[in-house]
Design an enzyme around this catalytic site. Structure first.
Site, PDB file in Angstrom:
ATOM      1  N   ASP A  30       0.818  -1.172   0.063  1.00 23.11           N
ATOM      2  CA  ASP A  30       0.076   0.045   0.027  1.00 23.11           C
ATOM      3  C   ASP A  30       0.851   1.247   0.001  1.00 23.11           C
ATOM      4  OD1 ASP A  30      -3.277   0.560   0.916  1.00 23.11           O
ATOM      5  OD2 ASP A  30      -1.849   2.203   1.187  1.00 23.11           O
ATOM      6  N   ASN A  86     -13.181  -3.023   2.175  1.00 22.05           N
ATOM      7  CA  ASN A  86     -14.189  -1.762   2.378  1.00 22.05           C
ATOM      8  C   ASN A  86     -15.090  -1.742   1.289  1.00 22.05           C
ATOM      9  OD1 ASN A  86     -12.888  -0.691   4.722  1.00 22.05           O
ATOM     10  ND2 ASN A  86     -11.377   0.497   3.615  1.00 22.05           N
ATOM     11  N   GLN A  93     -14.129   2.814   1.264  1.00 27.56           N
ATOM     12  CA  GLN A  93     -13.789   2.436  -0.083  1.00 27.56           C
ATOM     13  C   GLN A  93     -13.484   3.726  -0.840  1.00 27.56           C
ATOM     14  OE1 GLN A  93     -16.254  -0.389  -2.345  1.00 27.56           O
ATOM     15  NE2 GLN A  93     -14.467  -0.678  -3.890  1.00 27.56           N
ATOM     16  N   SER A  94     -12.287   3.871  -1.509  1.00 28.17           N
ATOM     17  CA  SER A  94     -11.799   5.046  -2.263  1.00 28.17           C
ATOM     18  C   SER A  94     -11.265   4.505  -3.701  1.00 28.17           C
ATOM     19  CB  SER A  94     -10.651   5.791  -1.539  1.00 28.17           C
ATOM     20  OG  SER A  94      -9.571   4.600  -1.390  1.00 28.17           O
ATOM     21  N   VAL A  95     -10.842   3.319  -3.722  1.00 28.21           N
ATOM     22  CA  VAL A  95     -10.682   2.659  -4.986  1.00 28.21           C
ATOM     23  C   VAL A  95     -11.786   1.664  -5.590  1.00 28.21           C
ATOM     24  CG1 VAL A  95      -8.837   1.309  -6.458  1.00 28.21           C
ATOM     25  CG2 VAL A  95      -8.243   3.204  -4.712  1.00 28.21           C
ATOM     26  N   HIS A  99     -10.249  -5.110  -3.647  1.00 24.12           N
ATOM     27  CA  HIS A  99      -9.146  -5.271  -2.928  1.00 24.12           C
ATOM     28  C   HIS A  99      -9.244  -5.734  -1.537  1.00 24.12           C
ATOM     29  CE1 HIS A  99     -10.274  -1.135  -2.607  1.00 24.12           C
ATOM     30  NE2 HIS A  99      -9.592  -0.859  -1.428  1.00 24.12           N
ATOM     31  N   HIS A 101      -7.197  -5.754   1.989  1.00 22.77           N
ATOM     32  CA  HIS A 101      -6.076  -5.222   2.754  1.00 22.77           C
ATOM     33  C   HIS A 101      -5.565  -6.226   3.631  1.00 22.77           C
ATOM     34  CE1 HIS A 101      -7.332  -0.797   2.177  1.00 22.77           C
ATOM     35  NE2 HIS A 101      -8.527  -1.350   2.021  1.00 22.77           N
TER      36      HIS A 101
HETATM   37  P1  AMP Z   1      -9.872   1.595   0.061  1.00 25.89           P
HETATM   38  O1  AMP Z   1     -10.086   2.968   0.779  1.00 25.89           O
HETATM   39  O2  AMP Z   1     -10.363   0.527   0.763  1.00 25.89           O
HETATM   40  O3  AMP Z   1     -10.439   1.711  -1.352  1.00 25.89           O
HETATM   41  O4  AMP Z   1      -8.414   1.176  -0.190  1.00 25.89           O
HETATM   42  C1  AMP Z   1      -7.741   1.729  -1.233  1.00 25.89           C
HETATM   43  C2  AMP Z   1      -6.008   1.739  -0.717  1.00 25.89           C
HETATM   44  O5  AMP Z   1      -5.288   1.862  -1.838  1.00 25.89           O
HETATM   45  C3  AMP Z   1      -5.628   2.783   0.261  1.00 25.89           C
HETATM   46  O6  AMP Z   1      -5.242   2.140   1.459  1.00 25.89           O
HETATM   47  C4  AMP Z   1      -4.578   3.428  -0.365  1.00 25.89           C
HETATM   48  O7  AMP Z   1      -3.602   3.904   0.407  1.00 25.89           O
HETATM   49  C5  AMP Z   1      -4.111   2.627  -1.511  1.00 25.89           C
HETATM   50  N1  AMP Z   1      -3.516   3.010  -2.761  1.00 25.89           N
HETATM   51  C6  AMP Z   1      -4.061   4.067  -3.197  1.00 25.89           C
HETATM   52  N2  AMP Z   1      -3.225   4.224  -4.567  1.00 25.89           N
HETATM   53  C7  AMP Z   1      -2.281   3.448  -4.382  1.00 25.89           C
HETATM   54  C8  AMP Z   1      -1.106   3.317  -5.258  1.00 25.89           C
HETATM   55  N3  AMP Z   1      -0.876   3.965  -6.521  1.00 25.89           N
HETATM   56  N4  AMP Z   1      -0.520   2.194  -4.886  1.00 25.89           N
HETATM   57  C9  AMP Z   1      -0.689   1.562  -3.562  1.00 25.89           C
HETATM   58  N5  AMP Z   1      -1.620   1.689  -2.945  1.00 25.89           N
HETATM   59  C10 AMP Z   1      -2.473   2.587  -3.271  1.00 25.89           C
END
Ligand code: AMP
Length: 113
Positions: A30, A86, A93-95, A99, A101
């Protein structure tokens, strides 16, 4: 449709510290680690979130769950890690590419905040 951030990492279009990969999934460190071990395990298939997976994804989801402990063990955390998913922006969830964790290496509270 444009690729998700994590698809671009899987396809090596964006750099990442990849710690594991196979034909179905990729795991990488991460970028903002929340624990000494914080790895993202992602399916190559861009499922937006767990609740959008369906019966056709059963083997893939099983593969992810069976692979996560192997990655934790390879990173020095056999049998002691936390998995978190998430599902939805309201819970963090932001991505929007499924995924897992994989977190380890410090005490964790329950319930998670
Ligand atoms: P979530 O908030 O559950 O969607 O988790 C998204 C995760 O992706 C967060 O922990 C971020 O720190 C991680 N993340 C975002 N961009 C990158 C990246 N380019 N490389 C590695 N991790 C990332």
């Amino acid at each position: 449709m444009s690729k998700t951030l994590f698809e671009k990492i899987c396809d090596r279009e964006i750099p990442a510290d990849i710690v594991y990969e196979d034909e179905l999934c990729v795991a990488f460190k991460d970028i903002h680690p929340q624990a000494p071990l914080h790895v993202q395990l992602v399916p190559r298939k861009p499922i937006t979130m767990l609740s959008k997976a369906d019966a056709a994804d059963q083997a893939l989801l099983g593969h992810l769950l069976l692979t996560a402990p192997k990655i934790a063990a390879a990173q020095g955390y056999a049998d002691t890690f936390r998995l978190a998913i998430n599902n939805g922006a309201a819970v963090g969830q932001s991505v929007f590419h499924l995924h897992l964790h994989i977190l380890a290496g410090r005490p964790f509270k329950w319930p998670p905040g």
